[in-house]
Write an enzyme that holds these catalytic residues in place. Sequence first.
Site, PDB file in Angstrom:
ATOM      1  N   GLU A 276       0.866  -1.179   0.000  1.00 55.45           N
ATOM      2  CA  GLU A 276       0.000   0.000   0.000  1.00 55.45           C
ATOM      3  C   GLU A 276       0.905   1.231   0.000  1.00 55.45           C
ATOM      4  O   GLU A 276       1.924   1.259   0.683  1.00 55.45           O
ATOM      5  CB  GLU A 276      -0.906  -0.063   1.244  1.00 55.45           C
ATOM      6  CG  GLU A 276      -1.767   1.127   1.519  1.00 55.45           C
ATOM      7  CD  GLU A 276      -2.659   1.580   0.380  1.00 55.45           C
ATOM      8  OE1 GLU A 276      -3.453   0.795  -0.155  1.00 55.45           O
ATOM      9  OE2 GLU A 276      -2.543   2.763  -0.001  1.00 55.45           O
TER      10      GLU A 276
ATOM     11  N   ASP B 192      -7.699   2.383  -7.808  1.00 56.12           N
ATOM     12  CA  ASP B 192      -8.181   3.733  -8.148  1.00 56.12           C
ATOM     13  C   ASP B 192      -8.380   3.825  -9.659  1.00 56.12           C
ATOM     14  O   ASP B 192      -7.482   3.466 -10.419  1.00 56.12           O
ATOM     15  CB  ASP B 192      -7.165   4.785  -7.685  1.00 56.12           C
ATOM     16  CG  ASP B 192      -7.051   4.831  -6.168  1.00 56.12           C
ATOM     17  OD1 ASP B 192      -8.087   4.656  -5.501  1.00 56.12           O
ATOM     18  OD2 ASP B 192      -5.941   5.048  -5.653  1.00 56.12           O
TER      19      ASP B 192
ATOM     20  N   TYR C 279     -14.136  -1.835   0.029  1.00 61.07           N
ATOM     21  CA  TYR C 279     -14.778  -1.135  -1.089  1.00 61.07           C
ATOM     22  C   TYR C 279     -15.867  -1.982  -1.725  1.00 61.07           C
ATOM     23  O   TYR C 279     -16.919  -1.480  -2.110  1.00 61.07           O
ATOM     24  CB  TYR C 279     -13.730  -0.769  -2.151  1.00 61.07           C
ATOM     25  CG  TYR C 279     -13.257   0.653  -2.028  1.00 61.07           C
ATOM     26  CD1 TYR C 279     -12.522   1.056  -0.915  1.00 61.07           C
ATOM     27  CD2 TYR C 279     -13.549   1.601  -3.002  1.00 61.07           C
ATOM     28  CE1 TYR C 279     -12.098   2.355  -0.777  1.00 61.07           C
ATOM     29  CE2 TYR C 279     -13.122   2.908  -2.878  1.00 61.07           C
ATOM     30  CZ  TYR C 279     -12.389   3.282  -1.769  1.00 61.07           C
ATOM     31  OH  TYR C 279     -11.971   4.570  -1.638  1.00 61.07           O
TER      32      TYR C 279
ATOM     33  N   THR D  96     -13.755  -7.089  -0.148  1.00 60.17           N
ATOM     34  CA  THR D  96     -12.922  -6.009   0.388  1.00 60.17           C
ATOM     35  C   THR D  96     -13.853  -4.949   0.993  1.00 60.17           C
ATOM     36  O   THR D  96     -15.073  -4.990   0.797  1.00 60.17           O
ATOM     37  CB  THR D  96     -12.079  -5.350  -0.727  1.00 60.17           C
ATOM     38  OG1 THR D  96     -12.933  -4.501  -1.505  1.00 60.17           O
ATOM     39  CG2 THR D  96     -11.419  -6.365  -1.630  1.00 60.17           C
TER      40      THR D  96
HETATM   41  C1  LIG Z   1      -9.946   2.478  -3.922  1.00 60.57           C
HETATM   42  S1  LIG Z   1      -8.818   1.889  -2.750  1.00 60.57           S
HETATM   43  C2  LIG Z   1      -9.239   0.178  -2.572  1.00 60.57           C
HETATM   44  C3  LIG Z   1      -8.693  -0.417  -1.321  1.00 60.57           C
HETATM   45  C4  LIG Z   1      -8.958  -1.927  -1.118  1.00 60.57           C
HETATM   46  N1  LIG Z   1      -8.256  -2.717  -2.110  1.00 60.57           N
HETATM   47  C5  LIG Z   1     -10.424  -2.232  -1.145  1.00 60.57           C
HETATM   48  O1  LIG Z   1     -10.877  -2.841  -2.131  1.00 60.57           O
HETATM   49  O2  LIG Z   1     -11.127  -1.911  -0.180  1.00 60.57           O
HETATM   50  C6  LIG Z   1      -7.309   1.799  -3.703  1.00 60.57           C
HETATM   51  C7  LIG Z   1      -6.059   1.688  -2.845  1.00 60.57           C
HETATM   52  O3  LIG Z   1      -4.935   1.494  -3.690  1.00 60.57           O
HETATM   53  C8  LIG Z   1      -3.853   2.268  -3.195  1.00 60.57           C
HETATM   54  N2  LIG Z   1      -2.949   2.538  -4.322  1.00 60.57           N
HETATM   55  C9  LIG Z   1      -3.220   3.302  -5.407  1.00 60.57           C
HETATM   56  N3  LIG Z   1      -2.158   3.352  -6.235  1.00 60.57           N
HETATM   57  C10 LIG Z   1      -1.187   2.580  -5.654  1.00 60.57           C
HETATM   58  C11 LIG Z   1       0.144   2.241  -6.015  1.00 60.57           C
HETATM   59  N4  LIG Z   1       0.688   2.716  -7.144  1.00 60.57           N
HETATM   60  N5  LIG Z   1       0.854   1.426  -5.199  1.00 60.57           N
HETATM   61  C12 LIG Z   1       0.303   0.951  -4.044  1.00 60.57           C
HETATM   62  N6  LIG Z   1      -0.951   1.250  -3.646  1.00 60.57           N
HETATM   63  C13 LIG Z   1      -1.695   2.050  -4.441  1.00 60.57           C
HETATM   64  C14 LIG Z   1      -4.515   3.523  -2.645  1.00 60.57           C
HETATM   65  O4  LIG Z   1      -3.697   4.202  -1.715  1.00 60.57           O
HETATM   66  C15 LIG Z   1      -5.783   2.949  -2.018  1.00 60.57           C
HETATM   67  O5  LIG Z   1      -5.575   2.578  -0.678  1.00 60.57           O
END
Ligand SMILES: C[S@@+](CC[C@H](N)C(=O)[O-])C[C@H]1O[C@@H](n2cnc3c(N)ncnc32)[C@H](O)[C@@H]1O
Length: 215
Positions: A69, A118, A195, A193
């Site tokens: 993360e 994202d 989300y 998850t």
């Molecule tokens: C929309 S959230 C989803 C979190 C979780 N996977 C869920 O489904 O509940 C996307 C997560 O990906 C992380 N993230 C985005 N780009 C990333 C990267 N390049 N490397 C690591 N983490 C990343 C963000 O910080 C965020 O916590």
Amino acid sequence: MRLRNKPWAKDMINENLDLISVHPDSMQGKWQSKFEKEQPLFLEVGSGKGRFITELAKQNPQNNYIAMEVQEGAIALLLKKQVENRLPNLQLLLDNGSKLTELFGENEIDGLYLNFSDPWPKTRHEKRRLTYKAFLSQYQVVLKDDGYIRFKTDNQGLFEYSLISMNNFGMKFDELSLDLHNNEQFNQDNIQTEYEEKFSKKGFRINYLKAHFES
Ligand SMILES: C[S@@+](CC[C@H](N)C(=O)[O-])C[C@H]1O[C@@H](n2cnc3c(N)ncnc32)[C@H](O)[C@@H]1O
């Protein structure tokens, strides 16, 4: 998803460096040494608060898992869980998925999970999407030849983009669903998850795919 800064996060991380690696610069090819047992190694990029990977690790003691993360505020919440659980087959990694080939050795990973990444809908942000070709080429290096990617998202635009991006990269699709929660076969072992729970409750369908690189 930007989480508020947590004043306690830095201290908790510094007190638990046996459970979490912070921007490590010499772990390539050595991740198995962080675990009690050497066994298949799976990585989730973008774990958020980490319910998925924690549950997956609990259910599968025969595998090792790394939760990666980029946001300190998010991984601190996962670390809080892991400080209580102390699952021997789960390690945390605070770093950016764009650095995977610096962080992992070739063929070090058996499988990779991308959950509700994202979407970065603006065209000028395409390179930040975790299924952009530059990310795929890094996944190809760190994954074993028979390794795979499992990807879930409620976001239709990101799913369509990812199908095209993976297809253009020459990846092959093993499993596909445009409505995972109503797919008896693929939903059987599904772990939701944070989300996923939130958006499926709002009525969004969950898209899912499993794909591999052609060697
Ligand atoms: C929309 S959230 C989803 C979190 C979780 N996977 C869920 O489904 O509940 C996307 C997560 O990906 C992380 N993230 C985005 N780009 C990333 C990267 N390049 N490397 C690591 N983490 C990343 C963000 O910080 C965020 O916590």
